[in-house]
Design a protein around this motif. Structure first.
Motif: not given
Length: 640
Positions: A486-515
């Protein structure tokens, strides 16, 4: 007493672990009722459920609650019987901790020596043992154990260990100078209470100075000038240096003024002067001022701090001053200089200075690793990414063994009851008894069970960054591919961001309320949602995986377009915000790896390195044989 007999009587028959217990919904409901009663101390009520729960995996938690709440009255034999049935468990660890505290409070040193395991890994328990040996007259053994404990722990220590320091002081194993150095490190690590406890082992004037030190820590600008009227001592100068260092980051001008005043009054030695000069220089480097290199270069190599050496490398990279890069790395302690970061930059500096053969040798050491610097080194050599082509090992035998463990059954049941924290306590305690291969087998098992977040945190315990099959699961693959199209970007990049941001925890909430999976701030999510026509009624909506990945991917695309198709700056903007990126532009066009290393925010610097290397790994997983090399995504960073 009747309660004790009933509970322990039932449990004493359960001397072997459960294997694939047949659990019924009724048992789970019954256990929840019984456990709630046990936590409230209603053990007569608990006994009425015992017969129905005796084969239930979590049944030992009922006995644990009884023992925990009645440590002052139960026999040592009862505790030992329980811990022998459930060794290497969260329950046994907690009981031993509580029991040793009780025995020490009662001055029952013989009990500690006879009843607490001599090989228990807890620092507190080992310090109690050292104390008990001394009380029992075994001074030599007490000193040997205490020395071993203290030597391996340079910063703060648990409360029982402070008294161990006293033992070593009495026997002239530790000097006042060594205590002062421990206090200094504790203050650097913000362990003020521990520093004050250690200070009690020093003469009164030094104890009072540590109290002044705590005041300087709270308000250095106000408290430092008060010290300038005190009589000189090496320790007083240490406190002044500490206070000025704390001021540099936020009140640099005040810090410089006070430093000039202090130098006029006290004879600071080379090491003390080096600490202040290093702090001033590194903050100039963090602010990316070219003058920083002159400041850091002027500090004698032996007095430049490790942090200053690192920032000397970074500011030298921005100026492509390769001699200074090499000078700073060669000034580091050997074990630090051997870390992949500095080994890579040493190789790059050597290559730039015409020492290609020596540089190549260092690149060859790094290239086999599936890491940011490993991939860059392989690119320098034109080598394949070897670890991304290896088939995963067969761990089936170890996995089958884990499934037969009682702790595994308890983990499963806590999950079934919705008690994620309890389940993870069981899981991570189980890992402590495993070798590296066992831990990686556990990670694979977690992945197979659909909990990629647990798998990632599990394998991280081994620090084996090359275990790419378990470290980088392909969870939410279809959702990611759909969003990438849909966005026209590399899926590997999206996965790389998810892996770093939440390590695939869909309920992740950071101390600054990133969700959520892509750790979106609510304001950002609503901004993107409005553009996409998505209505977000509450923050909980952002946690939904499909919504989160849709919004996060759209935001990634926005950053990608904003920075002209540059993965590096777009990734940095995703983490630090797009407004900061122009502030970090170089004075000359730089290679992307040099620019990344000079990013002033440690979090963002490490984030970009991680996401870019993770993208490389996921690209290889998604497009085997046709993936893009890391260096191909690292566009030079211009002055625009």
């Amino acid at each position: 007493m009747k309660t004790v007999i009933l509970i322990l009587g039932v449990l004493s028959t359960l001397s072997t672990p459960w294997v694939h217990a047949n659990v019924t919904p009724e048992q789970r409901t019954l256990f929840q009722t019984a456990y709630a009663a046990a936590q409230q101390g209603r053990f007569e009520e608990v006994n009425t459920y015992s017969a129905s729960l005796k084969n239930y995996p979590l049944f030992p938690w009922l006995e644990y609650e009884y023992l925990k709440q009645n440590l002052n009255t139960v026999s040592g034999e009862s505790i030992l019987a329980f811990t022998s049935r459930y060794p290497n468990s969260v329950m046994s660890d907690e009981l031993f901790e509580r029991w040793s505290n009780r025995l020490a409070a009662d001055a029952n040193w013989t009990g500690i020596l006879e009843l607490i395991p001599s090989d228990h890994p807890s620092d507190s328990l080992q310090c109690y043992r050292a104390l008990a040996l001394g009380k029992a007259g075994n001074s030599e053994q007490s000193i040997q154990l205490a020395t071993k404990l203290i030597a391996t722990k340079q910063g703060g220590l648990p409360a029982p260990c402070t008294e161990v320091l006293g033992i070593l002081t009495q026997h002239n194993v530790l000097s006042d100078y060594q205590h002062w150095k421990r206090i200094e490190q504790a203050m650097e690590e913000n362990q003020v209470s521990f520093a004050q406890a250690v200070a009690k082992l020093l003469p009164l004037d030094k104890q009072l100075l540590v109290e002044r030190w705590a005041e300087v820590r709270r308000d250095p600008a106000t408290e430092l000038p008060k010290l300038f009227t005190e009589p000189d001592s090496a320790e007083l100068r240490d406190v002044i240096v500490y206070g000025i260092k704390r001021l540099v980051a936020k009140q640099e001008t005040t810090a410089q003024t006070l430093w000039q005043q202090a130098q006029a009054k006290f004879p600071f030695n080379g090491a003390q002067q080096g600490k202040i000069q290093s702090e001033l220089g590194l903050w100039e480097a963090i602010r990316q001022k070219n003058s920083a290199l002159l400041l850091l270069r002027a500090i004698p190599d032996q007095y430049r701090t490790q942090a200053a050496n690192e920032w000397m490398v970074r500011i030298a990279l921005r100026q492509e001053a390769w001699d200074d890069v090499l000078k700073a790395i060669n000034s580091m302690e050997a074990d630090i200089a051997n870390e992949s970061t500095w080994k890579y930059w040493k190789a790059r500096a050597l290559y730039a200075l015409g020492q290609a053969e020596t540089a190549s040798s260092l690149f060859h050491e790094l290239a086999p690793n599936a890491t940011f610097y490993g991939f860059l080194a392989a690119d320098q050599l034109g080598q394949h990414y070897a670890k991304l082509q290896e088939p995963p090992p067969d761990r089936s035998q170890r996995i089958n063994g884990i499934k037969r463990l009682a702790a595994f059954a308890r983990w499963q049941e806590w999950l079934a009851l919705g008690e994620r924290n309890k389940a993870r306590q069981e899981w991570f305690r189980l890992l402590k008894a495993m070798d590296r291969v066992g831990v990686q087998a556990a990670a694979q098992l977690a992945n197979e069970g659909g909990d990629s977040n647990l798998a990632i945190w599990t394998v991280s315990r081994t620090k084996d960054w090359n275990a790419v099959d378990v470290r980088f699961p392909l969870q939410f693959e279809d959702l990611v591919k759909s969003s990438s199209q849909t966005q026209g970007i590399n899926p590997a990049w999206i996965l790389g961001v998810i892996r770093r941001e939440s390590a695939f925890d869909q309920q992740a909430k950071s101390s600054v309320n990133a969700l959520g999976l892509m750790q979106l701030m609510p304001a950002t999510a609503r901004h993107i949602g409005k553009r996409l026509g998505l209505t977000l009624n509450a923050n909980e909506d952002i946690l939904h995986p499909e919504t989160n990945v849709t919004l996060g991917s759209a935001y990634l695309k926005e950053m990608y377009k904003r920075f002209g198709g540059d993965y590096v700056r777009a990734t940095a903007a995703y983490n630090a915000g797009p407004g900061r990126i122009p502030k970090w532009k170089p004075d000359r066009t730089l290679q992307a790896d040099q620019w990344i290393e000079s990013i002033p925010f440690e979090e963002t610097r490490e984030y970009v390195q991680a996401v870019m290397s993770y993208t490389t790994i996921y690209d290889a997983k998604l497009h085997p044989g046709h993936s893009v090399r890391l260096s191909q995504r690292l566009k030079p960073i211009s002055t625009d």
